[in-house]
Design a protein around this motif. Structure first.
Motif, PDB file in Angstrom:
ATOM      1  N   HIS A 132       1.685 -53.230  -2.635  1.00 42.66           N
ATOM      2  CA  HIS A 132       2.190 -52.372  -2.780  1.00 42.66           C
ATOM      3  C   HIS A 132       2.187 -51.629  -1.198  1.00 42.66           C
ATOM      4  O   HIS A 132       3.380 -50.901  -0.853  1.00 42.66           O
ATOM      5  CB  HIS A 132       1.550 -51.333  -3.751  1.00 42.66           C
ATOM      6  N   ILE A 133       0.975 -51.613  -1.009  1.00 44.01           N
ATOM      7  CA  ILE A 133       0.848 -50.935   0.454  1.00 44.01           C
ATOM      8  C   ILE A 133       1.744 -51.685   1.643  1.00 44.01           C
ATOM      9  O   ILE A 133       2.508 -51.091   2.436  1.00 44.01           O
ATOM     10  CB  ILE A 133      -0.796 -51.030   1.048  1.00 44.01           C
ATOM     11  N   PHE A 134       1.744 -53.215   1.460  1.00 45.20           N
ATOM     12  CA  PHE A 134       2.620 -53.774   2.585  1.00 45.20           C
ATOM     13  C   PHE A 134       4.159 -53.258   2.260  1.00 45.20           C
ATOM     14  O   PHE A 134       4.586 -53.145   3.338  1.00 45.20           O
ATOM     15  CB  PHE A 134       2.444 -55.231   2.034  1.00 45.20           C
ATOM     16  N   LYS A 135       4.457 -53.231   1.075  1.00 45.22           N
ATOM     17  CA  LYS A 135       5.939 -52.795   0.827  1.00 45.22           C
ATOM     18  C   LYS A 135       6.349 -51.823   1.393  1.00 45.22           C
ATOM     19  O   LYS A 135       7.275 -51.315   1.907  1.00 45.22           O
ATOM     20  CB  LYS A 135       6.387 -53.029  -0.702  1.00 45.22           C
ATOM     21  N   PHE A 136       5.311 -50.619   1.496  1.00 44.26           N
ATOM     22  CA  PHE A 136       5.556 -49.209   1.728  1.00 44.26           C
ATOM     23  C   PHE A 136       5.438 -49.172   3.476  1.00 44.26           C
ATOM     24  O   PHE A 136       6.180 -48.695   4.071  1.00 44.26           O
ATOM     25  CB  PHE A 136       4.420 -48.146   1.214  1.00 44.26           C
ATOM     26  N   GLN A 137       4.321 -49.668   3.817  1.00 37.52           N
ATOM     27  CA  GLN A 137       4.127 -49.521   5.308  1.00 37.52           C
ATOM     28  C   GLN A 137       4.852 -50.553   6.214  1.00 37.52           C
ATOM     29  O   GLN A 137       5.258 -50.083   7.367  1.00 37.52           O
ATOM     30  CB  GLN A 137       2.570 -49.951   5.431  1.00 37.52           C
ATOM     31  N   PHE A 138       5.331 -51.632   5.733  1.00 36.25           N
ATOM     32  CA  PHE A 138       6.177 -52.435   6.523  1.00 36.25           C
ATOM     33  C   PHE A 138       7.497 -52.241   6.318  1.00 36.25           C
ATOM     34  O   PHE A 138       8.353 -52.758   7.166  1.00 36.25           O
ATOM     35  CB  PHE A 138       5.646 -54.020   6.410  1.00 36.25           C
ATOM     36  N   LYS A 139       8.198 -51.485   5.507  1.00 35.30           N
ATOM     37  CA  LYS A 139       9.484 -51.169   5.251  1.00 35.30           C
ATOM     38  C   LYS A 139      10.070 -50.837   6.663  1.00 35.30           C
ATOM     39  O   LYS A 139       9.606 -49.648   7.249  1.00 35.30           O
ATOM     40  CB  LYS A 139       9.723 -50.164   4.024  1.00 35.30           C
ATOM     41  N   ASN A 140      11.001 -51.418   6.988  1.00 34.52           N
ATOM     42  CA  ASN A 140      11.818 -51.096   8.326  1.00 34.52           C
ATOM     43  C   ASN A 140      12.776 -49.971   8.503  1.00 34.52           C
ATOM     44  O   ASN A 140      13.935 -50.072   8.783  1.00 34.52           O
ATOM     45  CB  ASN A 140      12.336 -52.314   8.986  1.00 34.52           C
ATOM     46  N   VAL A 141      12.501 -48.969   7.847  1.00 31.75           N
ATOM     47  CA  VAL A 141      13.205 -47.614   7.755  1.00 31.75           C
ATOM     48  C   VAL A 141      13.108 -47.022   9.024  1.00 31.75           C
ATOM     49  O   VAL A 141      12.363 -46.911   9.811  1.00 31.75           O
ATOM     50  CB  VAL A 141      12.898 -46.734   6.696  1.00 31.75           C
ATOM     51  N   GLU A 142      14.173 -46.466   9.447  1.00 32.35           N
ATOM     52  CA  GLU A 142      14.281 -45.518  10.359  1.00 32.35           C
ATOM     53  C   GLU A 142      13.290 -44.099  10.618  1.00 32.35           C
ATOM     54  O   GLU A 142      12.619 -44.125  11.469  1.00 32.35           O
ATOM     55  CB  GLU A 142      15.691 -44.957  10.787  1.00 32.35           C
ATOM     56  N   TYR A 143      13.489 -43.479   9.583  1.00 30.38           N
ATOM     57  CA  TYR A 143      12.384 -42.571   9.459  1.00 30.38           C
ATOM     58  C   TYR A 143      11.349 -42.868   8.586  1.00 30.38           C
ATOM     59  O   TYR A 143      11.380 -42.985   7.415  1.00 30.38           O
ATOM     60  CB  TYR A 143      13.185 -41.157   8.976  1.00 30.38           C
ATOM     61  N   SER A 144      10.018 -42.969   9.014  1.00 28.20           N
ATOM     62  CA  SER A 144       8.918 -43.435   8.558  1.00 28.20           C
ATOM     63  C   SER A 144       7.924 -42.611   8.067  1.00 28.20           C
ATOM     64  O   SER A 144       6.912 -42.580   8.057  1.00 28.20           O
ATOM     65  CB  SER A 144       8.227 -44.336   9.381  1.00 28.20           C
ATOM     66  N   SER A 145       8.592 -41.477   7.170  1.00 32.77           N
ATOM     67  CA  SER A 145       7.845 -40.522   6.482  1.00 32.77           C
ATOM     68  C   SER A 145       6.668 -40.941   5.737  1.00 32.77           C
ATOM     69  O   SER A 145       6.765 -41.666   4.860  1.00 32.77           O
ATOM     70  CB  SER A 145       8.603 -39.616   5.842  1.00 32.77           C
ATOM     71  N   GLY A 146       5.497 -40.673   6.083  1.00 27.40           N
ATOM     72  CA  GLY A 146       4.273 -40.805   5.216  1.00 27.40           C
ATOM     73  C   GLY A 146       3.679 -42.215   5.629  1.00 27.40           C
ATOM     74  O   GLY A 146       2.388 -42.604   5.397  1.00 27.40           O
ATOM     75  N   ARG A 147       4.170 -42.892   6.572  1.00 23.76           N
ATOM     76  CA  ARG A 147       3.739 -44.160   7.208  1.00 23.76           C
ATOM     77  C   ARG A 147       3.047 -43.765   8.543  1.00 23.76           C
ATOM     78  O   ARG A 147       3.481 -43.934   9.550  1.00 23.76           O
ATOM     79  CB  ARG A 147       4.926 -44.921   7.399  1.00 23.76           C
ATOM     80  N   ASN A 148       1.735 -43.183   8.487  1.00 24.74           N
ATOM     81  CA  ASN A 148       1.140 -42.611   9.433  1.00 24.74           C
ATOM     82  C   ASN A 148      -0.090 -43.598  10.059  1.00 24.74           C
ATOM     83  O   ASN A 148      -0.867 -42.970  10.642  1.00 24.74           O
ATOM     84  CB  ASN A 148       0.527 -41.184   9.389  1.00 24.74           C
ATOM     85  N   LYS A 149      -0.070 -44.859   9.526  1.00 21.30           N
ATOM     86  CA  LYS A 149      -1.217 -45.561   9.762  1.00 21.30           C
ATOM     87  C   LYS A 149      -0.219 -47.135  10.742  1.00 21.30           C
ATOM     88  O   LYS A 149       0.870 -47.111  10.346  1.00 21.30           O
ATOM     89  CB  LYS A 149      -1.770 -46.375   8.675  1.00 21.30           C
ATOM     90  N   THR A 150      -1.118 -47.644  11.318  1.00 15.64           N
ATOM     91  CA  THR A 150      -0.660 -49.088  11.791  1.00 15.64           C
ATOM     92  C   THR A 150      -1.237 -50.071  11.169  1.00 15.64           C
ATOM     93  O   THR A 150      -2.630 -50.160  11.221  1.00 15.64           O
ATOM     94  CB  THR A 150      -0.875 -48.998  13.531  1.00 15.64           C
ATOM     95  N   PHE A 151      -0.409 -51.010  10.621  1.00 16.72           N
ATOM     96  CA  PHE A 151      -1.114 -52.260  10.111  1.00 16.72           C
ATOM     97  C   PHE A 151      -0.783 -53.313  11.118  1.00 16.72           C
ATOM     98  O   PHE A 151       0.491 -53.512  11.519  1.00 16.72           O
ATOM     99  CB  PHE A 151      -0.452 -52.484   8.690  1.00 16.72           C
ATOM    100  N   LEU A 152      -1.752 -54.208  11.325  1.00 10.89           N
ATOM    101  CA  LEU A 152      -1.795 -55.257  12.520  1.00 10.89           C
ATOM    102  C   LEU A 152      -2.089 -56.413  11.842  1.00 10.89           C
ATOM    103  O   LEU A 152      -3.465 -56.713  11.565  1.00 10.89           O
ATOM    104  CB  LEU A 152      -2.490 -54.736  13.617  1.00 10.89           C
ATOM    105  N   CYS A 153      -1.320 -57.458  11.231  1.00  9.91           N
ATOM    106  CA  CYS A 153      -1.719 -58.851  10.886  1.00  9.91           C
ATOM    107  C   CYS A 153      -1.822 -59.775  12.304  1.00  9.91           C
ATOM    108  O   CYS A 153      -0.947 -59.667  12.882  1.00  9.91           O
ATOM    109  CB  CYS A 153      -0.651 -59.040   9.964  1.00  9.91           C
ATOM    110  N   TYR A 154      -2.668 -60.303  12.350  1.00  3.22           N
ATOM    111  CA  TYR A 154      -2.880 -61.174  13.334  1.00  3.22           C
ATOM    112  C   TYR A 154      -3.172 -62.743  13.143  1.00  3.22           C
ATOM    113  O   TYR A 154      -3.923 -63.015  12.297  1.00  3.22           O
ATOM    114  CB  TYR A 154      -4.002 -60.662  14.345  1.00  3.22           C
TER     115      TYR A 154
END
Length: 186
Positions: free
Chosen positions: A17-39
């Motif tokens: 659920h977090i992935f689907k919210f945080q990685f959604k490639n929307v233009e206005y990323s309201s509420g997405r105030n973290k960076t997730f970095l998969c490496y």
């Protein structure tokens, strides 16, 4: 209100659920105030093999991009060739882009590819300059394609073998960001 202390969270698999919210490639990323970095880190022919995981940052102080080099690659060996791939929820901020570019200039044996779900504040001149500096330092920058989202889902998400159902405008949003990044890097 004072924010709790900054922390970097590390792990092997992201909640779906977090992935689907945080990685959604929307233009206005309201509420997405973290960076997730998969490496993924390939050190060549070493016993360590391939390192894999993810970082997320919360409450600015040190961002996930900077933390990667201190937490995931603390024992840098100049004799090895590193091939590093990041799948990030958004492209780096100006400060992170500058720090990454410095690392790449100082450590010529690191090849870094960054695949971003969306571009962070891409309209800002300093963000554009940071992305160009990264590119000039040898970093491969690309916006995540729909296939990249599926790969990231399969590789880094606790998905219980469920396939990723991409959101309706994923391809259109990719094309939009792809065009913006191409314009910035030309």
């Amino acid at each position: 209100m004072e924010l709790p202390p900054f922390e970097i969270i590390t792990g092997d698999r992201i909640d779906p659920h977090i992935f689907k919210f945080q990685f959604k490639n929307v233009e206005y990323s309201s509420g997405r105030n973290k960076t997730f970095l998969c490496y993924l880190v390939d050190k060549g022919n070493t016993a360590d093999g391939l390192l894999r995981g993810y970082l997320e940052d919360e409450h600015t102080g040190s961002h996930a991009e900077e933390a990667f080099f201190t937490q995931c690659l603390p024992h840098y060996d100049p004799a090895l060739k590193y091939t590093i791939t990041w799948y990030v929820s958004s492209s780096p901020c100006t400060a992170c882009a500058e720090k990454i570019a410095e690392v790449l200039k100082a450590r010529k044996n690191i090849k870094l590819s960054i695949f971003a779900a969306r571009l962070f504040e891409w309209e800002e001149a300093e963000i554009q300059a940071g992305l160009r500096a990264l590119h000039a330092a040898g970093c491969k920058l690309r916006v995540m394609k729909p296939l990249d989202f599926s790969y990231t889902w399969d590789t880094f998400v606790e998905n219980e073998d469920q396939p990723l159902n991409l959101w309706e405008d994923c391809k259109e949003n990719y094309e939009y960001y792809h065009e913006k990044l191409a314009d910035i890097l030309q």
